[in-house]
Design an enzyme around this catalytic site. Structure first.
Site, PDB file in Angstrom:
ATOM      1  N   VAL A  32      -1.753   9.410   5.900  1.00  0.00           N
ATOM      2  CA  VAL A  32      -3.008   9.277   5.150  1.00  0.00           C
ATOM      3  C   VAL A  32      -3.755   8.026   5.602  1.00  0.00           C
ATOM      4  O   VAL A  32      -3.141   7.061   6.076  1.00  0.00           O
ATOM      5  CB  VAL A  32      -2.757   9.208   3.629  1.00  0.00           C
ATOM      6  CG1 VAL A  32      -2.205  10.522   3.106  1.00  0.00           C
ATOM      7  CG2 VAL A  32      -1.825   8.057   3.258  1.00  0.00           C
TER       8      VAL A  32
ATOM      9  N   ASP B 284       7.156   4.000   3.215  1.00  0.00           N
ATOM     10  CA  ASP B 284       7.495   5.176   3.995  1.00  0.00           C
ATOM     11  C   ASP B 284       9.004   5.132   4.266  1.00  0.00           C
ATOM     12  O   ASP B 284       9.798   5.555   3.424  1.00  0.00           O
ATOM     13  CB  ASP B 284       6.665   5.145   5.284  1.00  0.00           C
ATOM     14  CG  ASP B 284       6.748   6.428   6.074  1.00  0.00           C
ATOM     15  OD1 ASP B 284       6.702   7.497   5.449  1.00  0.00           O
ATOM     16  OD2 ASP B 284       6.842   6.373   7.309  1.00  0.00           O
TER      17      ASP B 284
ATOM     18  N   ASP C 204       0.813  -1.217   0.000  1.00  0.00           N
ATOM     19  CA  ASP C 204       0.000   0.000   0.000  1.00  0.00           C
ATOM     20  C   ASP C 204       0.850   1.273   0.000  1.00  0.00           C
ATOM     21  O   ASP C 204       0.596   2.199  -0.751  1.00  0.00           O
ATOM     22  CB  ASP C 204      -1.005   0.008   1.167  1.00  0.00           C
ATOM     23  CG  ASP C 204      -0.374  -0.319   2.521  1.00  0.00           C
ATOM     24  OD1 ASP C 204       0.871  -0.436   2.609  1.00  0.00           O
ATOM     25  OD2 ASP C 204      -1.135  -0.457   3.494  1.00  0.00           O
TER      26      ASP C 204
HETATM   27  P1  IMP Z   1       7.718   1.626   6.275  1.00  0.00           P
HETATM   28  O1  IMP Z   1       8.167   0.282   6.785  1.00  0.00           O
HETATM   29  O2  IMP Z   1       8.200   2.752   7.142  1.00  0.00           O
HETATM   30  O3  IMP Z   1       8.046   1.846   4.820  1.00  0.00           O
HETATM   31  O4  IMP Z   1       6.156   1.698   6.487  1.00  0.00           O
HETATM   32  C1  IMP Z   1       5.290   1.013   5.718  1.00  0.00           C
HETATM   33  C2  IMP Z   1       4.087   0.570   6.516  1.00  0.00           C
HETATM   34  O5  IMP Z   1       3.692   1.532   7.506  1.00  0.00           O
HETATM   35  C3  IMP Z   1       2.922   0.416   5.571  1.00  0.00           C
HETATM   36  O6  IMP Z   1       2.806  -0.926   5.176  1.00  0.00           O
HETATM   37  C4  IMP Z   1       1.747   0.903   6.383  1.00  0.00           C
HETATM   38  O7  IMP Z   1       1.140  -0.195   7.030  1.00  0.00           O
HETATM   39  C5  IMP Z   1       2.315   1.831   7.419  1.00  0.00           C
HETATM   40  N1  IMP Z   1       2.159   3.250   7.023  1.00  0.00           N
HETATM   41  C6  IMP Z   1       3.134   4.108   6.662  1.00  0.00           C
HETATM   42  N2  IMP Z   1       2.647   5.326   6.367  1.00  0.00           N
HETATM   43  C7  IMP Z   1       1.312   5.245   6.541  1.00  0.00           C
HETATM   44  C8  IMP Z   1       0.232   6.205   6.379  1.00  0.00           C
HETATM   45  O8  IMP Z   1       0.394   7.386   6.007  1.00  0.00           O
HETATM   46  N3  IMP Z   1      -1.016   5.731   6.660  1.00  0.00           N
HETATM   47  C9  IMP Z   1      -1.255   4.460   7.073  1.00  0.00           C
HETATM   48  N4  IMP Z   1      -0.282   3.534   7.219  1.00  0.00           N
HETATM   49  C10 IMP Z   1       0.994   3.914   6.967  1.00  0.00           C
END
Ligand code: IMP
Ligand code: MG
Length: 186
Positions: A158, A108, A105
């Protein structure tokens, strides 16, 4: 149990409308169908947030595909990953020699996708690519390279279309900017 919070009006301004999402997902489906024509394609997503994007993307893909899901849980000091990631549901499909598309989805920091890609690559797929709905590149800590990107979004949280805040708002059909501080508890 917390009671559902009022929505949609009280959540935040719309970032991506249903029509914008539908249009972009259709384009991604066409591109993926073209790129993987004639190949044994396995599309993989992480429960639960992906089911909305996955359902729409799969129906926009016009070639035969196999679908599979993983589930993970994260242990860390904060809600936002950076801790240990553990599988709570493994795949049921073998990946060796097959073309794997990991659908996510949002990217980040990149930690989640990086971890999943490393794990999937150990199963020796013929190819392994990433398709993400939302990319937030400015917060990247670990480099990951998505082949297919729905939208690049600014640096704010978001919800909607599968994305949650504390497990809520996933069922919003569009994506809104969300400020957790604006939601009063209780
Ligand atoms: P990362 O490991 O920091 O890249 O984060 C990815 C995960 O964090 C995604 O699979 C989402 O479940 C959650 N996430 C990151 N940003 C958002 C956001 O803006 N809204 C909702 N979930 C988020
Ligand atoms: Mg989440």
């Amino acid at each position: 149990m917390t009671s559902p919070r009022p929505w949609p009006r009280d959540i935040g301004p719309i970032l991506l409308t249903e029509a914008e999402i539908r249009q972009r997902v259709a384009e991604l489906g066409i591109q993926i169908s073209h790129d993987y024509a004639g190949k044994d394609l396995v599309v993989i997503g992480i429960l639960k947030g992906i089911v909305f994007f996955m359902a729409d993307l799969l129906r926009a893909i016009t070639i035969p595909v196999t679908v599979d899901f993983l589930a993970i849980s994260r242990y860390g000091p904060t809600e936002q990953t950076h801790g240990v990631v553990k599988f709570t549901k493994d795949l049921s499909e073998p990946l060796a020699g097959r073309h794997v598309l990991f659908v996510e989805d949002i990217i980040d920091s990149g930690f989640t996708t990086h971890f999943i890609m490393r794990t999937l690559s150990l199963r020796q797929p013929a190819s392994l690519n990433i398709c993400i709905l939302l990319n937030r590149p400015r917060r990247r800590i670990i480099e990951v390279e998505p082949t297919y990107v729905g939208f690049e979004i600014p640096d704010y949280y978001v919800v909607g279309y599968g994305l949650d805040f504390k497990e809520q708002y996933r069922n919003l059909p569009y994506i809104v900017k969300f400020d957790p501080d604006q939601i009063s508890e209780g």
